[in-house]
Design an enzyme around this catalytic site. Sequence first.
Site, short mmCIF file in Angstrom:
data_model
loop_
_atom_site.label_atom_id
_atom_site.label_comp_id
_atom_site.label_asym_id
_atom_site.label_seq_id
_atom_site.Cartn_x
_atom_site.Cartn_y
_atom_site.Cartn_z
N ARG A 158 0.86 -1.18 0.00
CA ARG A 158 0.00 0.00 0.00
C ARG A 158 0.90 1.23 0.00
NH1 ARG A 158 -3.56 -2.81 -1.48
NH2 ARG A 158 -5.51 -3.34 -0.41
N GLU A 177 -4.42 7.81 -4.32
CA GLU A 177 -4.76 7.20 -5.62
C GLU A 177 -6.16 7.65 -6.03
OE1 GLU A 177 -4.36 2.97 -5.10
OE2 GLU A 177 -2.28 3.13 -4.49
N HIS A 194 -2.07 0.82 -9.68
CA HIS A 194 -2.61 -0.16 -8.72
C HIS A 194 -3.26 -1.35 -9.44
CE1 HIS A 194 -4.24 -0.63 -4.37
NE2 HIS A 194 -4.03 -1.82 -4.94
P1 NAP Z 1 -0.47 -11.94 4.29
O1 NAP Z 1 -0.38 -13.33 3.78
O2 NAP Z 1 -1.28 -11.67 5.50
O3 NAP Z 1 1.03 -11.43 4.50
C1 NAP Z 1 1.35 -10.27 5.21
C2 NAP Z 1 2.64 -10.54 5.96
O4 NAP Z 1 3.04 -9.33 6.60
C3 NAP Z 1 2.47 -11.61 7.05
O5 NAP Z 1 3.48 -12.58 6.88
C4 NAP Z 1 2.65 -10.82 8.36
O6 NAP Z 1 3.35 -11.53 9.36
C5 NAP Z 1 3.50 -9.65 7.91
N1 NAP Z 1 3.33 -8.50 8.77
C6 NAP Z 1 2.19 -7.93 9.19
N2 NAP Z 1 2.46 -6.86 9.95
C7 NAP Z 1 3.81 -6.77 10.01
C8 NAP Z 1 4.70 -5.87 10.66
N3 NAP Z 1 4.25 -4.84 11.39
N4 NAP Z 1 6.03 -6.09 10.52
C9 NAP Z 1 6.49 -7.13 9.79
N5 NAP Z 1 5.69 -8.01 9.16
C10 NAP Z 1 4.36 -7.81 9.26
O7 NAP Z 1 -1.05 -10.97 3.16
P2 NAP Z 1 -0.85 -11.06 1.59
O8 NAP Z 1 -1.96 -11.82 0.99
O9 NAP Z 1 0.55 -11.46 1.30
O10 NAP Z 1 -1.08 -9.52 1.21
C11 NAP Z 1 -0.21 -8.52 1.73
C12 NAP Z 1 -0.68 -7.13 1.37
O11 NAP Z 1 -0.46 -6.90 0.00
C13 NAP Z 1 -2.19 -6.88 1.55
O12 NAP Z 1 -2.51 -6.55 2.89
C14 NAP Z 1 -2.45 -5.74 0.60
O13 NAP Z 1 -2.36 -4.50 1.26
C15 NAP Z 1 -1.33 -5.85 -0.41
N6 NAP Z 1 -1.86 -6.20 -1.75
C16 NAP Z 1 -1.71 -5.30 -2.75
C17 NAP Z 1 -2.17 -5.61 -4.01
C18 NAP Z 1 -2.00 -4.66 -5.16
O14 NAP Z 1 -2.89 -4.59 -6.00
N7 NAP Z 1 -0.88 -3.97 -5.26
C19 NAP Z 1 -2.81 -6.84 -4.25
C20 NAP Z 1 -2.94 -7.72 -3.20
C21 NAP Z 1 -2.46 -7.39 -1.94
P3 NAP Z 1 2.81 -12.89 10.03
O15 NAP Z 1 2.99 -13.95 9.00
O16 NAP Z 1 3.69 -13.08 11.20
O17 NAP Z 1 1.38 -12.63 10.37
#
Ligand code: NAP
Length: 324
Positions: free
Chosen positions: A237, A266, A285
């Site tokens: 984000r 955005e 995005h």
């Molecule tokens: P996810 O599987 O929940 O992965 C997020 C990771 O971040 C988890 O491993 C979590 O740790 C870690 N985390 C959370 N807070 C943290 C912190 N303060 N410090 C260090 N690590 C932290 O989510 P995902 O499916 O990979 O998606 C991640 C993000 O990508 C979404 O939340 C979204 O904002 C973004 N996204 C963007 C797009 C786009 O169009 N550009 C598309 C999809 C997603 P733990 O494993 O220990 O819980």
Amino acid sequence: MKKRIIVQGRLNDDQLAELSEHFELLEPLGSFDLSDAGVRETLSQVHGIVGASLPVTPEFLGAAPNLEVIATVSVGYDTVPVDELTRRGILLCNTPDVLTETTADTGFALIMATARRMVELATWVKAGAWEAGVGTELYGSDVHGKTLGLVGFGRIGQAVARRGALGFNMKVLYSNASPKPEVERELGAERRELDQLLSEADFVCLTVPLTEETEKLIGANELEKMKSSAILVNIARGKVVDEGALIDALERGVIKGAGLDVFENEPLGDTSPLPGMANVVALPHIGSATHETRTAMAQRAVDNMRLALIGERPLSPVNDEVLK
Ligand code: NAP
């Protein structure tokens, strides 16, 4: 009486038909302006909302006293106050997994495009500037064999890491809330403190969710810790990065370049210098924006809504506590 839902966003005809078998579909809101009597009237009746980036505020929820379920067509839910929903007994569902690989593809495309200056040089060719072989001033940097640092090592971070480790022979570092020993074994990935990762990585790719803790996680101090030859890629984000500090770092050559799918505000508009900078690849995005993936995300949201409103367990609830 059928429960009433509104769909704020694009579902295909089959998906709309599936929902209307079970529920009454109200007209989507034309705006989220709560001073609009029509908006308040619709919200007062609604039991479920399907949509993405919904600007859910306590006032919005106050205007929707019958709301039971929000099915966001996204994995991120940073625009939604989850604790407030839970307090009101409203279930939030999201769309993890189905977008992981596509978003990782976008991340890797940004790594490649930025390192090899593909947008800059394609624009140069289009402008008719290719009159002789390119000189060293137009060379890019290798991606294969370099060090890839993932900030956030969940579903998407690990999928980007797989592309780097298995496809491009990259060394993988990660910084994450919890250790991921299985992926360390699978990819030879090594966990680092954030500062250490920033100083070692050639490519730093952000895949953390936006939370209070991660807002402006990458600011001027963090950018200073990166190598001057390094590239920052943000597919998380926009607000995870201090955008002013990033612009300054790119202008001063503190880092070499940036590949950005997401921004503080955005759409970007015409005031940001980022799209005009030669060392930046800026995308609108589109992390998950393929036909296949957006259809799968919409279907997941439809399934979540249907199951939750008929009293069954949805596929991907965020605030599970509400179900107990
Ligand atoms: P996810 O599987 O929940 O992965 C997020 C990771 O971040 C988890 O491993 C979590 O740790 C870690 N985390 C959370 N807070 C943290 C912190 N303060 N410090 C260090 N690590 C932290 O989510 P995902 O499916 O990979 O998606 C991640 C993000 O990508 C979404 O939340 C979204 O904002 C973004 N996204 C963007 C797009 C786009 O169009 N550009 C598309 C999809 C997603 P733990 O494993 O220990 O819980």
